[in-house]
Structure formats: structure tokens, C-alpha cells
Write a protein that holds these residues in place. Structure first.
Motif, mmCIF file in Angstrom:
data_model
loop_
_atom_site.group_PDB
_atom_site.id
_atom_site.type_symbol
_atom_site.label_atom_id
_atom_site.label_comp_id
_atom_site.label_asym_id
_atom_site.label_seq_id
_atom_site.Cartn_x
_atom_site.Cartn_y
_atom_site.Cartn_z
ATOM 1 N N VAL A 1 -1.654 -17.472 9.136
ATOM 2 C CA VAL A 1 -2.419 -16.241 9.008
ATOM 3 C C VAL A 1 -3.830 -16.621 8.583
ATOM 4 C CG1 VAL A 1 -2.671 -14.087 7.719
ATOM 5 C CG2 VAL A 1 -0.401 -14.857 8.436
ATOM 6 N N ARG A 2 -4.816 -16.114 9.336
ATOM 7 C CA ARG A 2 -6.219 -16.347 9.005
ATOM 8 C C ARG A 2 -6.889 -15.011 8.727
ATOM 9 N NH1 ARG A 2 -5.253 -19.900 13.119
ATOM 10 N NH2 ARG A 2 -5.438 -22.072 12.519
ATOM 11 N N LEU A 3 -7.641 -14.959 7.638
ATOM 12 C CA LEU A 3 -8.377 -13.758 7.253
ATOM 13 C C LEU A 3 -9.854 -14.123 7.198
ATOM 14 C CD1 LEU A 3 -5.995 -12.663 4.367
ATOM 15 C CD2 LEU A 3 -5.926 -11.954 6.775
ATOM 16 N N ARG A 4 -10.653 -13.408 7.973
ATOM 17 C CA ARG A 4 -12.079 -13.713 8.073
ATOM 18 C C ARG A 4 -12.911 -12.599 7.431
ATOM 19 N NH1 ARG A 4 -9.787 -15.528 12.728
ATOM 20 N NH2 ARG A 4 -10.350 -17.619 13.382
ATOM 21 N N PRO A 5 -13.996 -12.982 6.746
ATOM 22 C CA PRO A 5 -14.914 -11.965 6.241
ATOM 23 C C PRO A 5 -15.575 -11.237 7.411
ATOM 24 C CG PRO A 5 -15.330 -14.090 5.218
ATOM 25 C CD PRO A 5 -14.375 -14.324 6.339
ATOM 26 N N ASP A 6 -15.995 -10.029 7.177
ATOM 27 C CA ASP A 6 -16.691 -9.226 8.172
ATOM 28 C C ASP A 6 -18.117 -9.747 8.318
ATOM 29 O OD1 ASP A 6 -18.089 -7.153 9.501
ATOM 30 O OD2 ASP A 6 -16.565 -5.729 8.849
ATOM 31 N N ASP A 7 -18.637 -9.787 9.535
ATOM 32 C CA ASP A 7 -20.001 -10.258 9.777
ATOM 33 C C ASP A 7 -21.066 -9.371 9.133
ATOM 34 O OD1 ASP A 7 -19.001 -12.353 11.283
ATOM 35 O OD2 ASP A 7 -19.218 -11.278 13.187
ATOM 36 N N GLU B 1 -16.429 -6.559 2.788
ATOM 37 C CA GLU B 1 -15.229 -7.369 2.586
ATOM 38 C C GLU B 1 -14.110 -6.889 3.510
ATOM 39 O OE1 GLU B 1 -12.841 -5.468 -1.093
ATOM 40 O OE2 GLU B 1 -14.743 -6.398 -1.591
ATOM 41 N N SER B 2 -13.448 -7.823 4.166
ATOM 42 C CA SER B 2 -12.340 -7.469 5.050
ATOM 43 C C SER B 2 -11.000 -7.782 4.399
ATOM 44 C CB SER B 2 -12.469 -8.186 6.392
ATOM 45 O OG SER B 2 -12.486 -9.580 6.205
ATOM 46 N N TYR B 3 -11.030 -8.561 3.318
ATOM 47 C CA TYR B 3 -9.810 -8.826 2.558
ATOM 48 C C TYR B 3 -10.164 -9.082 1.102
ATOM 49 C CZ TYR B 3 -10.776 -13.851 2.372
ATOM 50 O OH TYR B 3 -11.347 -15.075 2.112
ATOM 51 N N SER B 4 -9.181 -8.879 0.233
ATOM 52 C CA SER B 4 -9.350 -9.226 -1.174
ATOM 53 C C SER B 4 -8.028 -9.766 -1.695
ATOM 54 C CB SER B 4 -9.808 -8.026 -2.009
ATOM 55 O OG SER B 4 -8.843 -6.999 -1.963
ATOM 56 N N VAL B 5 -8.127 -10.685 -2.645
ATOM 57 C CA VAL B 5 -6.946 -11.285 -3.258
ATOM 58 C C VAL B 5 -6.953 -10.898 -4.728
ATOM 59 C CG1 VAL B 5 -5.702 -13.423 -3.756
ATOM 60 C CG2 VAL B 5 -7.087 -13.250 -1.664
ATOM 61 N N GLY B 6 -5.900 -10.214 -5.156
ATOM 62 C CA GLY B 6 -5.757 -9.840 -6.557
ATOM 63 C C GLY B 6 -4.832 -10.823 -7.242
ATOM 64 N N LEU B 7 -5.318 -11.486 -8.270
ATOM 65 C CA LEU B 7 -4.530 -12.504 -8.970
ATOM 66 C C LEU B 7 -3.844 -11.907 -10.193
ATOM 67 C CD1 LEU B 7 -7.048 -15.461 -8.705
ATOM 68 C CD2 LEU B 7 -5.198 -14.846 -7.155
ATOM 69 N N SER B 8 -2.826 -12.590 -10.648
ATOM 70 C CA SER B 8 -2.011 -12.101 -11.769
ATOM 71 C C SER B 8 -2.822 -11.872 -13.037
ATOM 72 C CB SER B 8 -0.862 -13.083 -12.053
ATOM 73 O OG SER B 8 -0.038 -13.199 -10.926
ATOM 74 N N ASP B 9 -3.927 -12.582 -13.198
ATOM 75 C CA ASP B 9 -4.737 -12.421 -14.416
ATOM 76 C C ASP B 9 -5.722 -11.249 -14.316
ATOM 77 O OD1 ASP B 9 -6.701 -13.329 -12.695
ATOM 78 O OD2 ASP B 9 -7.180 -15.118 -13.856
ATOM 79 N N GLY B 10 -5.687 -10.509 -13.200
ATOM 80 C CA GLY B 10 -6.563 -9.357 -13.031
ATOM 81 C C GLY B 10 -7.845 -9.647 -12.308
ATOM 82 N N SER B 11 -8.119 -10.917 -11.997
ATOM 83 C CA SER B 11 -9.344 -11.260 -11.275
ATOM 84 C C SER B 11 -9.152 -11.028 -9.780
ATOM 85 C CB SER B 11 -9.746 -12.702 -11.558
ATOM 86 O OG SER B 11 -8.746 -13.597 -11.102
ATOM 87 N N ILE B 12 -10.273 -10.922 -9.072
ATOM 88 C CA ILE B 12 -10.243 -10.633 -7.638
ATOM 89 C C ILE B 12 -11.149 -11.600 -6.891
ATOM 90 C CG2 ILE B 12 -10.876 -8.939 -5.872
ATOM 91 C CD1 ILE B 12 -10.054 -6.755 -7.756
ATOM 92 N N TYR B 13 -10.654 -12.069 -5.741
ATOM 93 C CA TYR B 13 -11.444 -12.890 -4.819
ATOM 94 C C TYR B 13 -11.619 -12.062 -3.551
ATOM 95 C CZ TYR B 13 -12.837 -16.698 -1.738
ATOM 96 O OH TYR B 13 -13.521 -17.507 -0.857
ATOM 97 N N THR B 14 -12.849 -11.922 -3.069
ATOM 98 C CA THR B 14 -13.071 -11.141 -1.855
ATOM 99 C C THR B 14 -13.651 -12.005 -0.752
ATOM 100 O OG1 THR B 14 -15.263 -10.461 -2.597
ATOM 101 C CG2 THR B 14 -13.433 -8.987 -3.090
ATOM 102 N N GLY B 15 -13.308 -11.619 0.462
ATOM 103 C CA GLY B 15 -13.811 -12.325 1.632
ATOM 104 C C GLY B 15 -14.281 -11.356 2.677
#
Length: 126
Positions: free
Chosen positions: A102-108, A112-126
Motif C-alpha cells: 500500500v502506497r500513500l502519496r501526499p496531494d500535489d 494532506e491526503s493521509y495522516s497517521v495517528g500514533l498511540s502517544d497522541g502525535s500525528i504525522y501527515t502526508g
């Protein structure tokens, strides 16, 4: 966290926690798909620019058909992430134990086209 505190940002290195994680939930809603791992608050929410590759076929899902991506992800329930890679362009690649990728690409446009929510409450966006 409160409404005043900003949500902490995660780094690409923080996504290593997805290594060996089991896909335990797929939630489909009108504008996206949320993938849940290890029955914990470890999630990836996808709104567009997703690619599912399996058995030599690649399928690309844009915003208009993202619900179909959710239906496709149901086939990976119970599978584990065996490899994870985050490119310098913030493209997130997950290889699963059944051989699917599975590949998730940021929008041109910068949206953001995807975000990752981690157990510690932080977020990574792409």
C-alpha cells in the motif's frame, strides 16, 4: 491535550512503530478510510492518493473512489506490516505479510491526503 494545546507532530522515524503491526480494523466513511492497527489508537486515515498493489496488479484510488480503497483493505485484516518506508516526498509505503503493498502519496496541492495517528497522541501527515 486540551483545546488550547496543539497536537504534537510525529516524525517519519516515529512511524517505525507500524513495523510488525497487525491490521485489526478498517473503517469506511463518506470522505475517507481509517485503518486501525493492533486494536490500539494507532491509525492511518486516508482521504485520497492511495495505491493498492497485489499479485502484480496496481489499483489507484483518488478521493472520488476512496471508499473502494476501504473495501480493498478489508482483504488485509489480520495481516501484519512487514516493512515500512517513508520517502523524502512523504510517500508512505507499507508492505504486508500477504505480499500486498500500500502506497500513500501526499496531494500535489499541499493538502494532506493521509495522516497517521500514533498511540502517544502525535500525528504525522502526508
Amino acid at each position: 491535550m486540551t483545546g488550547i494545546d496543539p497536537v504534537p507532530n510525529a516524525s517519519a522515524d516515529d512511524l517505525a512503530c507500524l513495523q510488525a503491526a497487525e491490521l485489526t480494523g478498517v473503517f469506511v466513511w463518506k470522505y475517507g478510510v481509517t485503518l486501525r492497527f493492533n486494536n490500539q489508537p494507532l491509525t492511518i486515515t486516508v482521504e485520497s492518493n492511495a495505491e493498492f498493489q497485489s499479485q502484480g496488479r496496481a489499483e489507484v484510488y483518488q478521493h472520488e473512489v476512496i471508499v473502494a480503497f476501504g473495501a480493498r483493505m478489508l482483504s488485509l485484516l489480520g495481516c501484519n506490516v512487514v516493512a515500512i518506508q517513508v520517502g523524502s516526498d512523504r510517500m508512505l509505503t507499507l508492505d504486508f505479510s500477504d505480499g500486498a503493498t500500500v502506497r500513500l502519496r501526499p496531494d500535489d496541492t499541499g493538502y494532506e491526503s493521509y495522516s497517521v495517528g500514533l498511540s502517544d497522541g502525535s500525528i504525522y501527515t502526508g
